[in-house]
Write a protein that holds these residues in place. Structure first.
Motif, PDB file in Angstrom:
ATOM      1  N   LEU A  97       0.873  -1.234   0.179  1.00  0.00           N
ATOM      2  CA  LEU A  97       0.140   0.061  -0.002  1.00  0.00           C
ATOM      3  C   LEU A  97       0.780   1.164  -0.016  1.00  0.00           C
ATOM      4  O   LEU A  97       1.759   1.424   0.819  1.00  0.00           O
ATOM      5  N   LYS A  98       0.706   2.271  -0.741  1.00  0.00           N
ATOM      6  CA  LYS A  98       1.457   3.327  -1.018  1.00  0.00           C
ATOM      7  C   LYS A  98       0.935   4.374  -0.167  1.00  0.00           C
ATOM      8  O   LYS A  98      -0.080   4.837  -0.030  1.00  0.00           O
ATOM      9  N   ASN A  99       1.768   4.773   0.885  1.00  0.00           N
ATOM     10  CA  ASN A  99       1.499   6.200   1.814  1.00  0.00           C
ATOM     11  C   ASN A  99       1.496   7.415   0.686  1.00  0.00           C
ATOM     12  O   ASN A  99       2.146   7.779   0.146  1.00  0.00           O
ATOM     13  N   SER A 100      -0.017   7.681   0.845  1.00  0.00           N
ATOM     14  CA  SER A 100      -0.127   9.024   0.103  1.00  0.00           C
ATOM     15  C   SER A 100       0.741  10.223   0.333  1.00  0.00           C
ATOM     16  O   SER A 100       0.752  11.374  -0.440  1.00  0.00           O
ATOM     17  N   GLU A 101       1.219  10.184   1.575  1.00  0.00           N
ATOM     18  CA  GLU A 101       2.115  11.388   1.783  1.00  0.00           C
ATOM     19  C   GLU A 101       3.541  11.390   1.765  1.00  0.00           C
ATOM     20  O   GLU A 101       4.233  12.357   1.262  1.00  0.00           O
ATOM     21  N   THR A 102       4.080  10.148   2.057  1.00  0.00           N
ATOM     22  CA  THR A 102       5.506   9.882   1.752  1.00  0.00           C
ATOM     23  C   THR A 102       5.925   9.266   0.346  1.00  0.00           C
ATOM     24  O   THR A 102       7.018   9.224  -0.032  1.00  0.00           O
ATOM     25  N   GLY A 103       4.942   8.670  -0.187  1.00  0.00           N
ATOM     26  CA  GLY A 103       5.091   7.736  -1.124  1.00  0.00           C
ATOM     27  C   GLY A 103       5.672   6.500  -0.902  1.00  0.00           C
ATOM     28  O   GLY A 103       5.866   5.501  -2.148  1.00  0.00           O
ATOM     29  N   LEU A 104       6.183   5.885   0.132  1.00  0.00           N
ATOM     30  CA  LEU A 104       6.476   4.715   0.362  1.00  0.00           C
ATOM     31  C   LEU A 104       5.566   3.433   0.428  1.00  0.00           C
ATOM     32  O   LEU A 104       4.322   3.777   0.731  1.00  0.00           O
TER      33      LEU A 104
ATOM     34  N   LEU B 276     -12.067  -2.052   3.001  1.00  0.00           N
ATOM     35  CA  LEU B 276     -12.051  -1.676   4.422  1.00  0.00           C
ATOM     36  C   LEU B 276     -10.898  -1.943   5.209  1.00  0.00           C
ATOM     37  O   LEU B 276     -10.061  -2.692   4.778  1.00  0.00           O
ATOM     38  N   PHE B 277     -10.286  -0.696   5.793  1.00  0.00           N
ATOM     39  CA  PHE B 277      -9.038  -0.483   6.276  1.00  0.00           C
ATOM     40  C   PHE B 277      -9.143  -0.865   7.752  1.00  0.00           C
ATOM     41  O   PHE B 277      -9.961  -0.360   8.696  1.00  0.00           O
ATOM     42  N   ASP B 278      -8.081  -1.555   8.201  1.00  0.00           N
ATOM     43  CA  ASP B 278      -7.977  -1.671   9.632  1.00  0.00           C
ATOM     44  C   ASP B 278      -7.308  -0.556  10.616  1.00  0.00           C
ATOM     45  O   ASP B 278      -6.093  -0.221  10.106  1.00  0.00           O
ATOM     46  N   ARG B 279      -8.062   0.146  11.311  1.00  0.00           N
ATOM     47  CA  ARG B 279      -7.826   1.329  11.993  1.00  0.00           C
ATOM     48  C   ARG B 279      -6.605   1.179  12.979  1.00  0.00           C
ATOM     49  O   ARG B 279      -6.055   2.200  13.346  1.00  0.00           O
ATOM     50  N   ILE B 280      -6.302  -0.141  13.457  1.00  0.00           N
ATOM     51  CA  ILE B 280      -5.309  -0.312  14.287  1.00  0.00           C
ATOM     52  C   ILE B 280      -4.030  -0.575  13.607  1.00  0.00           C
ATOM     53  O   ILE B 280      -3.025  -1.041  14.261  1.00  0.00           O
ATOM     54  N   SER B 281      -4.075  -0.714  12.326  1.00  0.00           N
ATOM     55  CA  SER B 281      -2.883  -0.866  11.572  1.00  0.00           C
ATOM     56  C   SER B 281      -1.650   0.022  12.006  1.00  0.00           C
ATOM     57  O   SER B 281      -1.944   1.182  12.554  1.00  0.00           O
ATOM     58  N   ARG B 282      -0.544  -0.320  11.874  1.00  0.00           N
ATOM     59  CA  ARG B 282       0.758   0.415  12.014  1.00  0.00           C
ATOM     60  C   ARG B 282       0.730   1.699  11.606  1.00  0.00           C
ATOM     61  O   ARG B 282       0.290   2.072  10.328  1.00  0.00           O
ATOM     62  N   PRO B 283       1.483   2.784  11.785  1.00  0.00           N
ATOM     63  CA  PRO B 283       1.471   4.064  11.299  1.00  0.00           C
ATOM     64  C   PRO B 283       1.918   4.451   9.864  1.00  0.00           C
ATOM     65  O   PRO B 283       1.709   5.349   9.190  1.00  0.00           O
ATOM     66  N   GLY B 284       2.727   3.357   9.513  1.00  0.00           N
ATOM     67  CA  GLY B 284       3.450   3.706   8.177  1.00  0.00           C
ATOM     68  C   GLY B 284       2.544   3.917   6.989  1.00  0.00           C
ATOM     69  O   GLY B 284       2.950   4.124   5.863  1.00  0.00           O
ATOM     70  N   PHE B 285       1.278   3.199   6.830  1.00  0.00           N
ATOM     71  CA  PHE B 285       0.421   3.565   5.827  1.00  0.00           C
ATOM     72  C   PHE B 285      -0.305   4.908   5.759  1.00  0.00           C
ATOM     73  O   PHE B 285      -0.901   5.244   4.671  1.00  0.00           O
ATOM     74  N   GLY B 286       0.239   5.778   6.572  1.00  0.00           N
ATOM     75  CA  GLY B 286      -0.546   7.036   6.575  1.00  0.00           C
ATOM     76  C   GLY B 286      -1.876   7.296   7.073  1.00  0.00           C
ATOM     77  O   GLY B 286      -2.160   6.373   8.005  1.00  0.00           O
ATOM     78  N   PRO B 287      -2.297   8.627   7.250  1.00  0.00           N
ATOM     79  CA  PRO B 287      -3.409   8.933   8.136  1.00  0.00           C
ATOM     80  C   PRO B 287      -4.788   8.770   7.402  1.00  0.00           C
ATOM     81  O   PRO B 287      -5.779   9.419   7.250  1.00  0.00           O
ATOM     82  N   ILE B 288      -4.891   7.109   7.036  1.00  0.00           N
ATOM     83  CA  ILE B 288      -6.017   6.816   6.422  1.00  0.00           C
ATOM     84  C   ILE B 288      -7.421   6.911   7.403  1.00  0.00           C
ATOM     85  O   ILE B 288      -8.194   7.064   7.154  1.00  0.00           O
TER      86      ILE B 288
ATOM     87  N   GLU C 156      -3.778   3.491  -2.988  1.00  0.00           N
ATOM     88  CA  GLU C 156      -3.375   2.738  -4.369  1.00  0.00           C
ATOM     89  C   GLU C 156      -2.561   1.565  -3.601  1.00  0.00           C
ATOM     90  O   GLU C 156      -1.648   1.332  -2.889  1.00  0.00           O
ATOM     91  N   LEU C 157      -2.645   0.483  -4.299  1.00  0.00           N
ATOM     92  CA  LEU C 157      -2.532  -0.756  -3.962  1.00  0.00           C
ATOM     93  C   LEU C 157      -1.186  -1.457  -5.252  1.00  0.00           C
ATOM     94  O   LEU C 157      -1.921  -1.378  -6.303  1.00  0.00           O
ATOM     95  N   PHE C 158      -0.456  -2.333  -4.797  1.00  0.00           N
ATOM     96  CA  PHE C 158       0.475  -2.771  -5.762  1.00  0.00           C
ATOM     97  C   PHE C 158       0.541  -4.057  -5.342  1.00  0.00           C
ATOM     98  O   PHE C 158       0.979  -4.573  -4.382  1.00  0.00           O
ATOM     99  N   ASN C 159       0.348  -5.126  -6.649  1.00  0.00           N
ATOM    100  CA  ASN C 159       0.755  -6.513  -6.414  1.00  0.00           C
ATOM    101  C   ASN C 159       2.205  -6.840  -6.395  1.00  0.00           C
ATOM    102  O   ASN C 159       2.733  -5.962  -7.459  1.00  0.00           O
ATOM    103  N   TYR C 160       2.721  -7.636  -5.871  1.00  0.00           N
ATOM    104  CA  TYR C 160       4.046  -8.148  -5.993  1.00  0.00           C
ATOM    105  C   TYR C 160       4.579  -8.448  -7.185  1.00  0.00           C
ATOM    106  O   TYR C 160       5.561  -8.290  -7.462  1.00  0.00           O
ATOM    107  N   ALA C 161       3.619  -9.005  -8.031  1.00  0.00           N
ATOM    108  CA  ALA C 161       3.901  -9.624  -9.358  1.00  0.00           C
ATOM    109  C   ALA C 161       3.577  -8.580 -10.360  1.00  0.00           C
ATOM    110  O   ALA C 161       3.971  -8.606 -11.378  1.00  0.00           O
ATOM    111  N   SER C 162       3.256  -7.080 -10.071  1.00  0.00           N
ATOM    112  CA  SER C 162       3.030  -6.239 -10.798  1.00  0.00           C
ATOM    113  C   SER C 162       3.501  -4.819 -10.496  1.00  0.00           C
ATOM    114  O   SER C 162       3.533  -4.719  -9.285  1.00  0.00           O
TER     115      SER C 162
END
Length: 390
Positions: free
Chosen positions: A101-108, A143-155, A168-174
């Motif tokens: 999952l791409k962090n919309s703020e950092t791009g990571l 649906l997003f897990d609100r207890i996820s670690r903060p690296g995904f951004g302020p979703i 934005e999601l990225f498949n490891y194969a693409s």
């Protein structure tokens, strides 16, 4: 009735600085034990929290299954076969795979666990708003897990504020991203192998993972009729299915996951070794404390022996000291650990909680540790000769 103060207590408090230093050492050992056991318990609890939230009486998995985070699948056709077994009410497929999952703020891009379900099936015990489940039936909704670690951004924060959240999601194969919209939130939490979770419909799942086929299922959830005998149904299903899949109960499914993290995953082995090492270090520390105390009071012990006191009386005095050190070292260790648990839980989002079982186990460890040290130190008292001392 005359109250007699134990000689062990009098010897310990006579030198207050040494007594405080001794308690500090035992408190430190107690805190180390609590931290090790806390993270070890969090490892098993977080690894099986998805299992706990699956609605099923029986589960069908591949015979190559090791852990949820490892990809193992089997033919969906087996689920149709199960429907023909007596007392089976329904079956539901569950698809799972890691995406980035791409962090919309950092791009990571960070790994996130994606669960593909049928929104119309009651396959999860999670508290999810009915409106969100209805929206999940639409394409490209998640649906997003609100207890996820903060690296995904302020979703979660953006969604709570009423903003339209598109990730934005990225498949490891693409290398091509796939945009989805957050339709709601749920609470599951990360684990040692997962930083965050997404729930999507099966159709959206295969849009994200174009290399996956709907004919292959990761886990099959089997619901039985209310009056069914789970063990009998399990036996009937096992007879009908080939050997490349296995059918297990809910509790066995949880135990299988715990067994993987206990025996196969390196982190589980490390935690077990560290608990043993902390116990051994604690024995050495308490031994040094008691040995030093016995050496400084050797003349008094020799005097008591010369007066006719038996070895048993002297040994009881040492064990009294062991018990006193264990008790008064445990109390501050317990209090400090409560605060550290809160800090660790806030920093990692792992289920690190104090429990009666954990508190009792550490108290038992500390007591055994002090008694073991006291037993070793009693050799010096057994061999002490008043004539040699005086």
């Amino acid at each position: 009735m005359i109250f007699t103060i134990p000689i062990g207590w009098l010897q310990l408090v006579r030198q207050k600085v040494r007594f405080c230093v001794a308690l500090t050492g035992i408190t430190f050992i107690a805190v180390l034990m609590f931290i090790q056991l806390g993270f070890q318990d969090a490892l098993y609890t977080s690894a099986t929290q998805l299992h706990d939230n699956l609605q099923g009486d029986l589960f069908i998995i591949s015979n190559q299954y090791q852990s949820l985070t490892l990809h193992q699948s089997f033919s969906r056709w087996y689920l149709y076969q199960i429907l023909g077994v007596d007392d089976v009410e329904s079956v539901s497929p569950l698809y799972m795979q890691f995406a980035k999952l791409k962090n919309s703020e950092t791009g990571l891009k960070s790994p996130i666990y994606v669960l593909g379900i049928d929104p119309c099936d009651d396959s999860l015990k999670l508290s999810i708003a009915q409106e969100a489940l209805s929206l999940l039936q639409l394409p490209n909704m998640v649906l997003f897990d609100r207890i996820s670690r903060p690296g995904f951004g302020p979703i979660a924060e953006d969604f709570d504020q009423g903003k339209s959240v598109i990730v934005e999601l990225f498949n490891y194969a693409s290398s091509v991203g796939y945009k989805v919209k957050v339709a709601g939130l749920f609470s599951l939490g990360p684990s040692f192998g997962v930083d965050g979770n997404l729930i999507v419909s099966a159709s959206t799942f295969f849009q994200i993972f174009t290399d996956r086929s709907g004919q292959n299922v990761d886990i099959g959830l089997i619901k039985l009729k209310p009056d069914a005998n789970p063990q009998k149904v399990l036996t009937n299903i096992t007879v009908k299915l080939p050997k490349d899949v296995i059918v297990i109960t809910h509790q066995d499914f949880i135990n299988l996951e715990k067994k993987y993290w206990q025996l196969r995953a390196p982190v589980g082995f490390v935690f077990q070794v560290m608990v043993i090492m902390v116990f051994i270090v604690g024995v050495v520390v308490v031994h040094q404390i008691l040995y030093s105390n016995i050496a400084s009071h050797l003349t008094e012990y020799a005097t008591l022996k010369a007066m006719g006191f038996k070895n048993q009386y002297l040994l009881i005095a040492v064990f009294h000291q062991s018990l006193i050190l264990a008790f008064f070292g445990y109390i501050p260790g317990f209090a400090i650990s409560l605060g550290l648990y809160d800090v660790a839980k806030g920093a990692t989002n792992l289920p690190i909680n104090m429990s009666i079982d954990k508190a009792s186990l550490v108290l038992t460890f500390i007591t055994l540790m002090c008694f073991a040290s006291g037993f070793i130190c009693t050799n010096k008292l057994r061999n002490v000769d008043p004539a040699d001392v005086f």
